[in-house]
Design an enzyme around this catalytic site. Structure first.
Site, mmCIF file in Angstrom:
data_model
loop_
_atom_site.group_PDB
_atom_site.id
_atom_site.type_symbol
_atom_site.label_atom_id
_atom_site.label_comp_id
_atom_site.label_asym_id
_atom_site.label_seq_id
_atom_site.Cartn_x
_atom_site.Cartn_y
_atom_site.Cartn_z
ATOM 1 N N ALA A 1 63.360 4.929 -80.423
ATOM 2 C CA ALA A 1 63.954 4.582 -81.821
ATOM 3 C C ALA A 1 64.649 3.327 -81.552
ATOM 4 O O ALA A 1 65.118 2.665 -80.639
ATOM 5 C CB ALA A 1 65.001 5.668 -81.883
ATOM 6 N N ASP A 2 64.592 2.509 -82.718
ATOM 7 C CA ASP A 2 65.336 1.252 -82.866
ATOM 8 C C ASP A 2 66.611 1.473 -83.605
ATOM 9 O O ASP A 2 66.868 2.657 -84.088
ATOM 10 C CB ASP A 2 64.350 0.279 -83.491
ATOM 11 N N SER A 3 67.281 0.387 -84.013
ATOM 12 C CA SER A 3 68.815 0.668 -84.605
ATOM 13 C C SER A 3 68.487 1.106 -85.765
ATOM 14 O O SER A 3 69.337 1.985 -86.219
ATOM 15 C CB SER A 3 69.533 -0.670 -84.568
ATOM 16 N N ASP B 1 66.303 3.106 -86.906
ATOM 17 C CA ASP B 1 65.810 4.499 -86.578
ATOM 18 C C ASP B 1 67.206 5.557 -86.432
ATOM 19 O O ASP B 1 67.510 6.590 -86.759
ATOM 20 C CB ASP B 1 64.882 4.914 -85.591
#
Length: 86
Positions: A38-40, A42
């Site tokens: 996950a990125d920010s 997400d």
């Protein structure tokens, strides 16, 4: 009252759907970023989906403390219990 197991299953489902991965990949100790990619953005979407699913509010400060499935489940349980006792 919702059980911890039910909350876990819902969180796993939310994470799976939001990140486009299988539910089997979402383990109780899965870290959203390190394990699940996950990125920010997400992470923000996960918080919003959890808020909507469980009808709770997660502050930005609290959201920063939730980095894996277990922490999310424990936070939700705490919020639900506090809401029930209010």
């Amino acid at each position: 009252m919702v059980t911890k197991e039910e909350i876990l299953k819902k969180v796993q489902s939310i994470v799976s759907e939001q990140l486009g991965i299988s539910k089997e990949q979402v383990l109780v100790d899965s870290h959203f970023t390190n394990d699940l990619g996950a990125d920010s953005l997400d992470n923000v979407e996960l918080v919003m989906a959890i808020e909507e699913e469980f009808n709770i509010v997660i502050s930005d400060i609290d959201a920063e403390k939730i980095s894996n499935v277990r922490e999310a489940v424990e936070f939700i349980i705490d919020k639900i219990n506090n809401k029930a006792n209010a």
